[in-house]
Scaffold this active site. Structure first.
Site, PDB file in Angstrom:
ATOM      1  N   ARG A   1       0.818  -1.223   0.000  1.00 36.64           N
ATOM      2  CA  ARG A   1       0.000   0.000   0.000  1.00 36.64           C
ATOM      3  C   ARG A   1       0.849   1.269   0.000  1.00 36.64           C
ATOM      4  NH1 ARG A   1      -1.614   1.737   4.704  1.00 36.64           N
ATOM      5  NH2 ARG A   1      -2.177  -0.187   5.743  1.00 36.64           N
TER       6      ARG A   1
ATOM      7  N   TYR B   1     -17.914  19.595 -11.468  1.00 36.82           N
ATOM      8  CA  TYR B   1     -18.347  18.206 -11.694  1.00 36.82           C
ATOM      9  C   TYR B   1     -19.311  17.827 -10.565  1.00 36.82           C
ATOM     10  CZ  TYR B   1     -17.517  13.093 -11.990  1.00 36.82           C
ATOM     11  OH  TYR B   1     -17.640  11.739 -12.087  1.00 36.82           O
TER      12      TYR B   1
ATOM     13  N   ASP C   1      -9.614  20.877 -10.853  1.00 36.15           N
ATOM     14  CA  ASP C   1      -9.909  19.657 -11.592  1.00 36.15           C
ATOM     15  C   ASP C   1      -9.445  19.917 -13.027  1.00 36.15           C
ATOM     16  OD1 ASP C   1     -11.054  17.577 -13.080  1.00 36.15           O
ATOM     17  OD2 ASP C   1     -12.745  17.382 -11.696  1.00 36.15           O
TER      18      ASP C   1
ATOM     19  N   LYS D   1     -10.099   9.064 -17.616  1.00 37.72           N
ATOM     20  CA  LYS D   1     -10.397   9.694 -18.900  1.00 37.72           C
ATOM     21  C   LYS D   1      -9.188   9.579 -19.838  1.00 37.72           C
ATOM     22  CE  LYS D   1     -14.273  10.694 -16.952  1.00 37.72           C
ATOM     23  NZ  LYS D   1     -14.454  11.781 -16.012  1.00 37.72           N
TER      24      LYS D   1
HETATM   25  C1  LIG Z   1     -15.146  11.779 -14.741  1.00 33.75           C
HETATM   26  C2  LIG Z   1     -14.717  12.970 -14.009  1.00 33.75           C
HETATM   27  C3  LIG Z   1     -14.315  12.888 -12.692  1.00 33.75           C
HETATM   28  C4  LIG Z   1     -14.397  11.612 -11.885  1.00 33.75           C
HETATM   29  O1  LIG Z   1     -13.620  10.580 -12.372  1.00 33.75           O
HETATM   30  P1  LIG Z   1     -13.935   9.054 -11.973  1.00 33.75           P
HETATM   31  O2  LIG Z   1     -12.677   8.358 -12.305  1.00 33.75           O
HETATM   32  O3  LIG Z   1     -15.105   8.665 -12.785  1.00 33.75           O
HETATM   33  O4  LIG Z   1     -14.229   9.027 -10.507  1.00 33.75           O
HETATM   34  C5  LIG Z   1     -13.879  14.043 -12.087  1.00 33.75           C
HETATM   35  N1  LIG Z   1     -13.846  15.214 -12.731  1.00 33.75           N
HETATM   36  C6  LIG Z   1     -14.228  15.330 -14.011  1.00 33.75           C
HETATM   37  C7  LIG Z   1     -14.167  16.660 -14.672  1.00 33.75           C
HETATM   38  C8  LIG Z   1     -14.682  14.222 -14.686  1.00 33.75           C
HETATM   39  O5  LIG Z   1     -15.113  14.345 -15.945  1.00 33.75           O
END
Ligand SMILES: *Cc1c(COP(=O)(O)O)cnc(C)c1O
Length: 394
Positions: free
Chosen positions: A58, A113, A185, A210
Site C-alpha cells: 500500500r 463536476y 480539476d 479519462k
Molecule cells: C469523470 C470525471 C471525474 C471523476 O472521475 P472518476 O474516475 O469517474 O471518478 C472528475 N472530474 C471530471 C471533470 C470528470 O469528468
C-alpha cells in the site's frame, strides 16, 4: 531513459520517457507489474528499523513509483509529488480532505463536476466544512467571497458539461493574497494543454479514468501537489489507506505514453465536429472554448495550449421525442457516462436542478459530445442521419 538528456525535454518527449528505468528492469522497456502486499526484510534488525526501499504494498511498489515519477515529470515546474488514487472522484475528495477540516470554509465553482458538489454537500457538511458556490466567471472578484476561515478555492475549467472558462491566474492571485489554496480539476485539458502550476494552482487533479487511461477500461485518479500542499496530501492518502490496483496502475502508465498523439487527434476532430455542428440549423450554440465564437475563447487562448475532444451543444427548442430520435439513430456515438476513451459518446444533460450560484437556462435541450479517434467524416455522416431522424420525429 537510456541516457540523461542534453537539453530540457518537451512534454511529448517526457510522456514517452518519464518514469522509465530500463537499466533497473533488465533492459525491458516497461516496468513489471508488482502484485504486492508483504515486503520481506533481510534481517530482524532491518524489520525493526524499517530498513528497506519498499515497506508494504500500500505504501508503494516499483509499479506505483514508475507511474508517480512519470506523472510528476509530465506536470513539471513546481510539482513536488503525485498521489495515486483509485478514481477521479477519490482524487478530488482526498485533495479536499487534505486542505480543510471542521470549522473551515471553501469556495467551489458552480460549474463543478456534480459528484464533487455531492461530496461537499455530504461528507464535508457532516464534518462541519462550509461550502460556498461561486459564479465561474467571477475572476479577481472572488476576493469578496474569501473569509478569514476560507482554506481553499476549487476551480474547474472549462466547467463540467457547460464549458464556462475561468480566469484561473486572477482567482489564484486573489486566493493566495488571502492565504487560501487553489485546487483544480484539470481532467479536461490535462497537464499537456493546461500548465496548472504555472497558473497558480496548488493541487491539480485528474480523473485518470479519462485521457490518461484512454481506453475506457480503468478507474484511476491522481493529484499533483506543490511543496506546500504535498505533506498533507500524502498523509491523507496514507491514513485513509488509499491505493490503486497494480494492473490499473500499469494501464495508466501505458495510456500515458500515447496520450500526446491521442489528445492531438481528439483536439483536431473535436474542433471539426464542433464547427460542423455550429453550422447546423438545429443548433443554437456550441459550447467549446477553442471556438472563436465562445465567450470563454480569450481566456482559453491566453492560458491553454489545446483542447480535448469534449464539448456541448445547445439545440434550438425541440421536443423530447425528437431529441431521443436523434440520439437513438446514431450508430457511432455510444450513450454513456465518462469519456476520454478512443470512442465517441453523447449524453443528454441538464444542470438546472443543482446550480445554486448561477442560473442554467440555455434555452433548449443540451447534449454533450466526446469525439473519439474515428474518422471524422464517418462521425459527421452519422450525425447527419441523427438530424434526419430528429426532423422526422418532430
Ligand atoms: C469523470 C470525471 C471525474 C471523476 O472521475 P472518476 O474516475 O469517474 O471518478 C472528475 N472530474 C471530471 C471533470 C470528470 O469528468
Amino acid at each position: 531513459m537510456a541516457k540523461p538528456p542534453k537539453t530540457p525535454l518537451k512534454p511529448e518527449t517526457r510522456l514517452v520517457n518519464a518514469g522509465r528505468d530500463s537499466q533497473g528492469q533488465h533492459g525491458f522497456v516497461n516496468p513489471p507489474v508488482y502484485h504486492a502486499s508483504t515486503v520481506l526484510y533481510p534481517t530482524g534488525e532491518d524489520q525493526v528499523a524499517h530498513r528497506a526501499r519498499y515497506q508494504y504494498g500500500r505504501r508503494g511498489t516499483p509499479t506505483s513509483e514508475a507511474l508517480e515519477n512519470a506523472l510528476m515529470d509530465l506536470e513539471g515546474g513546481d510539482c513536488a509529488g503525485v498521489a495515486l488514487l483509485p478514481s477521479g472522484l477519490a482524487a478530488i475528495s482526498t485533495a479536499l480532505l487534505s486542505v480543510a477540516g471542521s470549522g473551515d470554509h471553501i469556495l467551489v465553482t458552480d460549474s463543478i463536476y456534480r459528484p464533487t458538489r455531492n461530496f461537499c454537500e455530504g461528507v464535508f457538511k457532516r464534518m462541519g466544512v462550509e461550502t460556498t458556490y461561486y459564479d465561474p466567471l467571477l475572476g479577481a472578484d472572488i476576493a469578496k467571497l474569501i473569509k478569514p476561515k476560507t482554506r481553499a478555492v476549487f476551480v474547474e475549467a472549462p466547467g463540467s458539461q457547460s464549458f464556462e472558462m475561468q480566469d484561473i491566474p486572477a482567482i489564484a492571485k486573489a486566493a493566495h493574497d488571502k492565504g487560501a489554496l487553489v485546487l483544480m480539476d484539470n481532467t479536461w485539458a490535462t497537464p499537456l494543454y493546461f500548465r496548472a502550476f504555472e497558473k497558480g494552482v496548488d493541487l491539480s487533479i485528474q480523473a485518470g479514468t479519462k485521457y490518461i487511461g484512454g481506453h475506457s477500461d480503468i478507474m484511476f485518479g491522481c493529484v499533483s501537489a506543490n511543496a506546500k500542499t504535498l505533506p498533507a496530501l500524502k498523509n491523507t492518502v496514507y491514513t485513509m489507506g488509499l491505493c490503486v490496483g497494480p494492473d490499473d496502475m500499469y494501464l495508466a502508465l501505458r495510456g500515458l505514453r500515447t496520450m500526446g498523439v491521442r489528445l492531438a487527434r481528439h483536439n483536431e476532430s473535436g474542433l471539426r465536429v464542433a464547427r460542423w455542428l455550429g453550422g447546423r440549423p438545429e443548433v443554437a450554440r456550441v459550447l467549446h472554448p477553442a471556438l472563436a465564437s465562445d465567450p470563454g475563447h480569450k481566456i482559453w487562448q491566453r492560458d491553454f495550449s489545446g483542447a480535448s475532444g469534449l464539448f456541448s451543444i445547445v439545440l434550438k427548442p425541440a421536443s423530447e421525442k425528437s431529441v431521443y430520435a436523434f440520439m437513438n439513430e446514431l450508430a457511432l456515438f455510444g450513450m454513456g457516462y465518462s469519456w476520454g476513451g478512443f470512442e465517441s459518446l453523447v449524453i443528454l444533460f441538464d444542470c438546472t436542478e443543482y446550480r445554486t450560484a448561477t442560473k442554467w437556462a440555455p434555452g433548449g435541450p443540451t447534449l454533450r459530445f466526446h469525439i473519439g479517434l474515428e474518422d471524422v467524416d464517418d462521425l459527421i455522416a452519422d450525425l447527419e442521419t441523427g438530424f434526419k431522424a430528429m426532423a422526422a420525429a418532430k
